[in-house]
Enzyme design. Structure first.
Site, PDB file in Angstrom:
ATOM      1  N   TYR A 187      -7.809   4.418  10.203  1.00  0.00           N
ATOM      2  CA  TYR A 187      -6.727   3.839   9.372  1.00  0.00           C
ATOM      3  C   TYR A 187      -5.758   3.113  10.504  1.00  0.00           C
ATOM      4  O   TYR A 187      -5.650   1.936  10.698  1.00  0.00           O
ATOM      5  CB  TYR A 187      -6.671   4.558   8.657  1.00  0.00           C
ATOM      6  CG  TYR A 187      -5.267   4.014   7.907  1.00  0.00           C
ATOM      7  CD1 TYR A 187      -4.763   2.561   7.260  1.00  0.00           C
ATOM      8  CD2 TYR A 187      -3.490   4.425   8.285  1.00  0.00           C
ATOM      9  CE1 TYR A 187      -4.088   1.989   6.475  1.00  0.00           C
ATOM     10  CE2 TYR A 187      -2.400   3.052   7.890  1.00  0.00           C
ATOM     11  CZ  TYR A 187      -2.462   2.572   6.942  1.00  0.00           C
ATOM     12  OH  TYR A 187      -1.693   1.605   6.169  1.00  0.00           O
ATOM     13  N   ASP A 235      -6.483   2.840   3.717  1.00  0.00           N
ATOM     14  CA  ASP A 235      -6.141   3.723   2.843  1.00  0.00           C
ATOM     15  C   ASP A 235      -6.551   3.986   1.330  1.00  0.00           C
ATOM     16  O   ASP A 235      -6.712   3.210   0.901  1.00  0.00           O
ATOM     17  CB  ASP A 235      -5.135   3.218   3.426  1.00  0.00           C
ATOM     18  CG  ASP A 235      -3.893   2.684   2.336  1.00  0.00           C
ATOM     19  OD1 ASP A 235      -4.504   1.755   1.477  1.00  0.00           O
ATOM     20  OD2 ASP A 235      -2.881   2.218   2.001  1.00  0.00           O
ATOM     21  N   LEU A 247       9.735  15.862   6.231  1.00  0.00           N
ATOM     22  CA  LEU A 247       8.020  14.904   5.965  1.00  0.00           C
ATOM     23  C   LEU A 247       6.979  16.171   5.908  1.00  0.00           C
ATOM     24  O   LEU A 247       6.350  15.944   5.361  1.00  0.00           O
ATOM     25  CB  LEU A 247       8.358  13.304   7.074  1.00  0.00           C
ATOM     26  CG  LEU A 247       9.048  12.647   7.322  1.00  0.00           C
ATOM     27  CD1 LEU A 247       8.766  12.213   7.996  1.00  0.00           C
ATOM     28  CD2 LEU A 247       8.651  11.985   5.914  1.00  0.00           C
ATOM     29  N   SER A 251      -1.297  21.743   2.095  1.00  0.00           N
ATOM     30  CA  SER A 251      -3.032  20.619   1.821  1.00  0.00           C
ATOM     31  C   SER A 251      -4.452  21.701   1.292  1.00  0.00           C
ATOM     32  O   SER A 251      -5.238  22.224   0.619  1.00  0.00           O
ATOM     33  CB  SER A 251      -3.608  19.742   2.603  1.00  0.00           C
ATOM     34  OG  SER A 251      -2.953  20.841   3.955  1.00  0.00           O
ATOM     35  N   TYR A 272       4.098  18.927   7.567  1.00  0.00           N
ATOM     36  CA  TYR A 272       2.294  18.297   7.881  1.00  0.00           C
ATOM     37  C   TYR A 272       2.837  17.964   9.199  1.00  0.00           C
ATOM     38  O   TYR A 272       3.612  16.534  10.282  1.00  0.00           O
ATOM     39  CB  TYR A 272       2.225  16.920   7.288  1.00  0.00           C
ATOM     40  CG  TYR A 272       0.177  17.380   7.887  1.00  0.00           C
ATOM     41  CD1 TYR A 272       0.185  17.540   8.913  1.00  0.00           C
ATOM     42  CD2 TYR A 272      -0.310  16.610   6.568  1.00  0.00           C
ATOM     43  CE1 TYR A 272      -1.760  17.863   8.928  1.00  0.00           C
ATOM     44  CE2 TYR A 272      -2.330  16.252   6.885  1.00  0.00           C
ATOM     45  CZ  TYR A 272      -1.920  17.570   7.928  1.00  0.00           C
ATOM     46  OH  TYR A 272      -3.959  17.119   8.091  1.00  0.00           O
ATOM     47  N   CYS A 316      -2.799  -2.646  -8.549  1.00  0.00           N
ATOM     48  CA  CYS A 316      -3.419  -1.721  -9.391  1.00  0.00           C
ATOM     49  C   CYS A 316      -3.136  -0.277  -9.079  1.00  0.00           C
ATOM     50  O   CYS A 316      -4.136   0.486  -8.335  1.00  0.00           O
ATOM     51  CB  CYS A 316      -4.953  -2.406  -8.354  1.00  0.00           C
ATOM     52  SG  CYS A 316      -6.638  -1.893  -8.890  1.00  0.00           S
ATOM     53  N   GLN A 331       3.189  10.110   5.204  1.00  0.00           N
ATOM     54  CA  GLN A 331       3.839  11.126   5.196  1.00  0.00           C
ATOM     55  C   GLN A 331       4.591  10.853   3.422  1.00  0.00           C
ATOM     56  O   GLN A 331       4.851  12.376   3.058  1.00  0.00           O
ATOM     57  CB  GLN A 331       4.608  12.274   5.941  1.00  0.00           C
ATOM     58  CG  GLN A 331       4.093  12.530   7.271  1.00  0.00           C
ATOM     59  CD  GLN A 331       2.535  13.797   6.769  1.00  0.00           C
ATOM     60  OE1 GLN A 331       1.651  14.046   7.189  1.00  0.00           O
ATOM     61  NE2 GLN A 331       3.463  14.812   5.935  1.00  0.00           N
ATOM     62  N   GLU A 366       3.495   3.626  10.874  1.00  0.00           N
ATOM     63  CA  GLU A 366       2.430   3.911   9.552  1.00  0.00           C
ATOM     64  C   GLU A 366       1.983   5.495  10.254  1.00  0.00           C
ATOM     65  O   GLU A 366       2.363   6.010   8.609  1.00  0.00           O
ATOM     66  CB  GLU A 366       0.789   2.963  10.011  1.00  0.00           C
ATOM     67  CG  GLU A 366       0.894   1.579  10.069  1.00  0.00           C
ATOM     68  CD  GLU A 366       0.545   1.260   8.482  1.00  0.00           C
ATOM     69  OE1 GLU A 366       0.438   2.660   8.514  1.00  0.00           O
ATOM     70  OE2 GLU A 366       0.841   0.180   8.286  1.00  0.00           O
TER      71      GLU A 366
HETATM   72  S1  SF4 Z   1      -8.536  -6.032 -12.827  1.00  0.00           S
HETATM   73 FE1  SF4 Z   1      -6.926  -3.436 -13.042  1.00  0.00          FE
HETATM   74  S2  SF4 Z   1      -7.907  -1.783 -12.162  1.00  0.00           S
HETATM   75 FE2  SF4 Z   1      -9.058  -4.312 -11.330  1.00  0.00          FE
HETATM   76  S3  SF4 Z   1      -8.201  -5.243  -9.769  1.00  0.00           S
HETATM   77 FE3  SF4 Z   1      -7.310  -6.048 -10.892  1.00  0.00          FE
HETATM   78  S4  SF4 Z   1      -5.529  -4.198 -11.259  1.00  0.00           S
HETATM   79 FE4  SF4 Z   1      -7.381  -3.251 -10.931  1.00  0.00          FE
END
Ligand code: SF4
Length: 348
Positions: free
Chosen positions: A118, A136, A78, A302, A80, A190, A40, A35
């Site tokens: 986290y 995260d 890495l 940063s 940081y 996503c 990093q 983790e």
């Molecule tokens: S529909 Fe698109 S934006 Fe919505 S959770 Fe699925 S991949 Fe993510």
């Protein structure tokens, strides 16, 4: 809608989840190492660091027994470095205050140096199956899109709201699998720029997908002020040895080594630099010869933008200063340096 999300994510994970070495273990020490490293860097690069750390330090006791210099050297690249120092300090904390056994409650894990909400939730859930939800960057993005949330994730209100929502969605019977599932879903399905909405099992309940706001979620308020700094490094050599300085507390790169540094309020050329009091004090007024100068590309941290130039300077005899050490040039590799100095040395 909320009750549908966890089972769908877990089913997705069973089919598409990534197989990674730290997923195959319940050892809290290894989960913690992975983790901290993955905060990093990306998985691919993190993998080799994880293997190096677990090979050098197979147990938390061996990490605690190492010197800080060794740990920083292994961490090199890495960035940081405070994370590496905290890792080392936390290992010593476990040995000294927990009898060498990794703590097994969320609160005790959270009390270790450098361990935030986290990381504590990740270790508690993945090593001990305790019902704590991780939040995260991937989780922020998935939740902000599923619920089309406009509250900035970097505001106090946002942090609280997302943490509460994440706890509500957590599958408390399978926290380890659920947490890994939602993080992997964010990393693979996503994604920030190219989410695969057409093949997404959550598309029919994703509010950002129906509102057409997917790429505008999550929202960040940002506004972090960046400071410009001007670093002039002197790579002094008498033909055999060179001088290094170990950075101290209160600034970036604590504990790392570098060439003697003169920081100036703006960019200066070598002639101007050589007329500064700091330069004269460093060399003690002896003759010198500039043999090369290398201006580095801007180096971003940063909150800082570093403008650095390395000057290679030949002298008759290296000057003596209590805060500088003389080392044979061929031993430079043994010292942990910042990524900036590492880049310079790679092209030198
Ligand atoms: S529909 Fe698109 S934006 Fe919505 S959770 Fe699925 S991949 Fe993510």
């Amino acid at each position: 809608m909320q009750s549908r999300i966890a089972p769908i994510l877990i089913r997705w994970y069973e089919r598409h989840g990534r197989r990674l070495p730290w997923r195959e273990t319940r050892d809290p020490y290894r989960i913690w190492l992975s983790e901290v490293i993955l905060q990093q860097t990306r998985v691919q690069q993190g993998w080799s660091y994880y293997e190096q750390f677990t090979t050098h330090y197979p147990t938390i006791q061996s990490l605690a027994a190492a010197s800080e210099d060794e740990v920083l050297k292994l961490w090199q690249g890495l960035g940081y470095y405070s994370r590496a120092r905290n890792l080392h300090a936390a290992a010593r904390q476990v040995v000294e205050h927990f009898d060498g056994r990794f703590p097994d409650t969320y609160e005790a894990i959270r009390s270790l140096r450098g361990v935030g909400d986290y990381t504590a939730a990740a270790i508690a859930s993945m090593a001990y199956d305790l019902p704590h939800a991780v939040v995260d960057g991937n989780v922020y993005r998935v939740l902000a899109r599923l619920f089309d949330i406009e509250t900035p994730i970097d505001s106090t209100e946002g942090r609280k709201g997302f943490a509460t929502l994440a706890e509500e969605l957590l599958d408390k019977a399978h926290p380890a699998t659920y947490n890994q599932a939602i993080m992997d879903f964010g990393a693979v399905q996503c994604t920030p720029q190219h989410p695969d909405c057409t093949a997404c099992p959550l598309a029919d309940c994703c509010l950002a997908h129906s509102a057409g706001t997917v790429l505008q979620r999550p929202i960040k308020q940002g506004h972090t002020k960046v400071r410009d700094r001007y670093f002039n490094y002197l790579h002094l050599t008498d033909g055999h040895a060179t001088l290094l300085h170990r950075r101290t507390a209160g600034d970036i790169w604590q504990g790392l080594y570098e060439f003697p540094l003169i920081e100036t309020p703006s960019e200066v050329d070598f002639i101007t630099l050589s007329r500064t009091e700091a330069f004269t004090q460093l060399l003690g007024g002896q003759p010198f010869q500039l043999t090369a100068s290398q201006r580095m590309p801007q180096h971003l941290l940063s909150h800082q933008r570093l403008h650095a130039t390395f000057h290679r300077v030949q002298v008759e005899a290296l000057p003596h200063h209590s805060d500088l050490i003389a080392i044979p040039t061929e031993r430079l590799d043994d010292y942990a340096v910042s990524r900036l100095t590492d880049r310079y040395l790679a092209h030198e």
